[in-house]
Design a protein around this motif. Structure first.
Motif, PDB file in Angstrom:
ATOM      1  N   ASN A  42       0.876  -1.165   0.000  1.00 43.08           N
ATOM      2  CA  ASN A  42       0.000   0.000   0.000  1.00 43.08           C
ATOM      3  C   ASN A  42       0.921   1.224   0.000  1.00 43.08           C
ATOM      4  N   PRO A  43       0.963   2.013  -1.081  1.00 38.22           N
ATOM      5  CA  PRO A  43       1.904   3.132  -1.154  1.00 38.22           C
ATOM      6  C   PRO A  43       1.622   4.249  -0.145  1.00 38.22           C
ATOM      7  N   MET A  44       0.403   4.318   0.354  1.00 39.30           N
ATOM      8  CA  MET A  44       0.066   5.333   1.355  1.00 39.30           C
ATOM      9  C   MET A  44       0.592   4.958   2.738  1.00 39.30           C
ATOM     10  N   VAL A  45       0.746   3.657   2.980  1.00 41.97           N
ATOM     11  CA  VAL A  45       1.259   3.144   4.249  1.00 41.97           C
ATOM     12  C   VAL A  45       2.179   1.970   3.902  1.00 41.97           C
ATOM     13  N   PRO A  46       3.432   2.256   3.562  1.00 42.67           N
ATOM     14  CA  PRO A  46       4.337   1.211   3.093  1.00 42.67           C
ATOM     15  C   PRO A  46       4.534   0.026   4.046  1.00 42.67           C
ATOM     16  N   ALA A  47       4.197   0.191   5.296  1.00 43.56           N
ATOM     17  CA  ALA A  47       4.296  -0.933   6.230  1.00 43.56           C
ATOM     18  C   ALA A  47       3.200  -1.972   5.978  1.00 43.56           C
ATOM     19  N   MET A  48       2.160  -1.580   5.253  1.00 47.89           N
ATOM     20  CA  MET A  48       1.062  -2.497   4.927  1.00 47.89           C
ATOM     21  C   MET A  48       1.435  -3.259   3.664  1.00 47.89           C
ATOM     22  N   THR A  49       1.871  -4.508   3.828  1.00 49.57           N
ATOM     23  CA  THR A  49       2.297  -5.338   2.702  1.00 49.57           C
ATOM     24  C   THR A  49       1.688  -6.726   2.818  1.00 49.57           C
ATOM     25  N   GLU A  50       1.656  -7.411   1.709  1.00 45.34           N
ATOM     26  CA  GLU A  50       1.191  -8.788   1.697  1.00 45.34           C
ATOM     27  C   GLU A  50       1.822  -9.493   0.508  1.00 45.34           C
ATOM     28  N   ASP A  51       2.066 -10.778   0.661  1.00 45.95           N
ATOM     29  CA  ASP A  51       2.523 -11.620  -0.436  1.00 45.95           C
ATOM     30  C   ASP A  51       1.359 -12.482  -0.897  1.00 45.95           C
ATOM     31  N   VAL A  52       1.196 -12.557  -2.223  1.00 46.52           N
ATOM     32  CA  VAL A  52       0.131 -13.354  -2.823  1.00 46.52           C
ATOM     33  C   VAL A  52       0.772 -14.448  -3.666  1.00 46.52           C
ATOM     34  N   LEU A  53       0.237 -15.648  -3.567  1.00 48.14           N
ATOM     35  CA  LEU A  53       0.715 -16.784  -4.351  1.00 48.14           C
ATOM     36  C   LEU A  53      -0.412 -17.281  -5.248  1.00 48.14           C
ATOM     37  N   ALA A  54      -0.040 -17.961  -6.324  1.00 52.31           N
ATOM     38  CA  ALA A  54      -1.018 -18.605  -7.201  1.00 52.31           C
ATOM     39  C   ALA A  54      -0.709 -20.095  -7.217  1.00 52.31           C
ATOM     40  N   SER A  55      -1.748 -20.897  -7.074  1.00 50.51           N
ATOM     41  CA  SER A  55      -1.553 -22.336  -7.064  1.00 50.51           C
ATOM     42  C   SER A  55      -2.806 -23.021  -7.575  1.00 50.51           C
ATOM     43  N   HIS A  56      -2.642 -24.246  -8.050  1.00 50.69           N
ATOM     44  CA  HIS A  56      -3.820 -24.991  -8.484  1.00 50.69           C
ATOM     45  C   HIS A  56      -4.085 -26.153  -7.538  1.00 50.69           C
ATOM     46  N   GLU A  57      -5.333 -26.516  -7.517  1.00 53.41           N
ATOM     47  CA  GLU A  57      -5.772 -27.654  -6.707  1.00 53.41           C
ATOM     48  C   GLU A  57      -5.619 -28.923  -7.535  1.00 53.41           C
ATOM     49  N   GLU A  58      -5.920 -30.049  -6.945  1.00 51.53           N
ATOM     50  CA  GLU A  58      -5.817 -31.327  -7.647  1.00 51.53           C
ATOM     51  C   GLU A  58      -6.707 -31.389  -8.882  1.00 51.53           C
ATOM     52  N   ASP A  59      -7.792 -30.621  -8.883  1.00 50.39           N
ATOM     53  CA  ASP A  59      -8.701 -30.615 -10.037  1.00 50.39           C
ATOM     54  C   ASP A  59      -8.212 -29.697 -11.163  1.00 50.39           C
ATOM     55  N   GLY A  60      -7.067 -29.027 -10.954  1.00 51.43           N
ATOM     56  CA  GLY A  60      -6.494 -28.157 -11.978  1.00 51.43           C
ATOM     57  C   GLY A  60      -6.965 -26.715 -11.915  1.00 51.43           C
ATOM     58  N   GLN A  61      -7.873 -26.386 -11.025  1.00 42.63           N
ATOM     59  CA  GLN A  61      -8.377 -25.018 -10.899  1.00 42.63           C
ATOM     60  C   GLN A  61      -7.344 -24.153 -10.175  1.00 42.63           C
ATOM     61  N   TRP A  62      -7.055 -22.976 -10.752  1.00 40.75           N
ATOM     62  CA  TRP A  62      -6.078 -22.062 -10.158  1.00 40.75           C
ATOM     63  C   TRP A  62      -6.753 -21.095  -9.206  1.00 40.75           C
ATOM     64  N   TRP A  63      -6.068 -20.823  -8.087  1.00 38.19           N
ATOM     65  CA  TRP A  63      -6.558 -19.936  -7.041  1.00 38.19           C
ATOM     66  C   TRP A  63      -5.424 -19.023  -6.598  1.00 38.19           C
ATOM     67  N   PHE A  64      -5.798 -17.877  -6.050  1.00 36.03           N
ATOM     68  CA  PHE A  64      -4.834 -16.987  -5.406  1.00 36.03           C
ATOM     69  C   PHE A  64      -4.957 -17.170  -3.905  1.00 36.03           C
ATOM     70  N   TRP A  65      -3.800 -17.089  -3.244  1.00 37.09           N
ATOM     71  CA  TRP A  65      -3.717 -17.302  -1.801  1.00 37.09           C
ATOM     72  C   TRP A  65      -2.888 -16.202  -1.155  1.00 37.09           C
ATOM     73  N   LEU A  66      -3.246 -15.810   0.047  1.00 39.50           N
ATOM     74  CA  LEU A  66      -2.381 -14.951   0.842  1.00 39.50           C
ATOM     75  C   LEU A  66      -1.238 -15.802   1.376  1.00 39.50           C
ATOM     76  N   SER A  67      -0.152 -15.184   1.736  1.00 44.11           N
ATOM     77  CA  SER A  67       1.030 -15.923   2.190  1.00 44.11           C
ATOM     78  C   SER A  67       0.745 -16.794   3.411  1.00 44.11           C
ATOM     79  N   TRP A  68      -0.243 -16.442   4.197  1.00 40.67           N
ATOM     80  CA  TRP A  68      -0.562 -17.216   5.392  1.00 40.67           C
ATOM     81  C   TRP A  68      -1.675 -18.229   5.120  1.00 40.67           C
ATOM     82  N   ALA A  69      -1.816 -18.617   3.849  1.00 34.94           N
ATOM     83  CA  ALA A  69      -2.727 -19.674   3.401  1.00 34.94           C
ATOM     84  C   ALA A  69      -4.198 -19.277   3.396  1.00 34.94           C
TER      85      ALA A  69
END
Length: 94
Positions: A42-69
Motif C-alpha cells: 500500500n503506497p500510502m502506508v508502506p508498512a502495509m504489505t502482503e505476499d500473494v501466491l497462485a496455485s492450483h488444486e488437484e482438479d487443476g483449478q487455479w486460485w490466489f492465496w495470501l502468504s498465510w494460506a
C-alpha cells in the motif's frame, strides 16, 4: 497447494496489472524455490504489505492465496481477488 512456477507467474502478472491500476506497488518475485509470489505494498502506508501466491488444486483449478494460506479467490476472477487484496491492505483513516 501444488503449482507450476511458469503458470503461477502468468496468473500473478495478471493480478499485478490489476493491482497497479489501483495504485498499489507490486513486485513479482519468481525464484525457483519457494513458489513465485507477488509482493504488494500500500503506497500510502508502506508498512502495509502482503505476499500473494497462485496455485492450483488437484482438479487443476487455479486460485490466489495470501502468504498465510488464506484463499483469496479463483484465478479467473481477477477483479474480486484485487478487491480482496485491497481490503487486506486498507487503512481506515479516522
Amino acid at each position: 497447494m501444488i503449482a507450476d512456477p511458469g503458470d503461477a507467474v502468468g496468473h500473478l502478472r495478471r493480478l499485478a496489472a490489476q493491482l497497479e491500476a489501483h495504485s498499489f506497488l507490486v513486485d513479482l518475485e519468481a525464484p525457483e524455490d519457494p513458489l513465485p509470489r507477488l509482493h504488494v505494498v500500500n503506497p500510502m502506508v508502506p508498512a502495509m504489505t502482503e505476499d500473494v501466491l497462485a496455485s492450483h488444486e488437484e482438479d487443476g483449478q487455479w486460485w490466489f492465496w495470501l502468504s498465510w494460506a488464506g484463499r483469496l479467490g479463483h484465478a479467473d476472477d481477477i477483479a474480486t481477488v484485487a478487491e480482496r487484496v485491497a481490503s487486506v491492505l486498507h487503512v481506515i483513516r479516522r
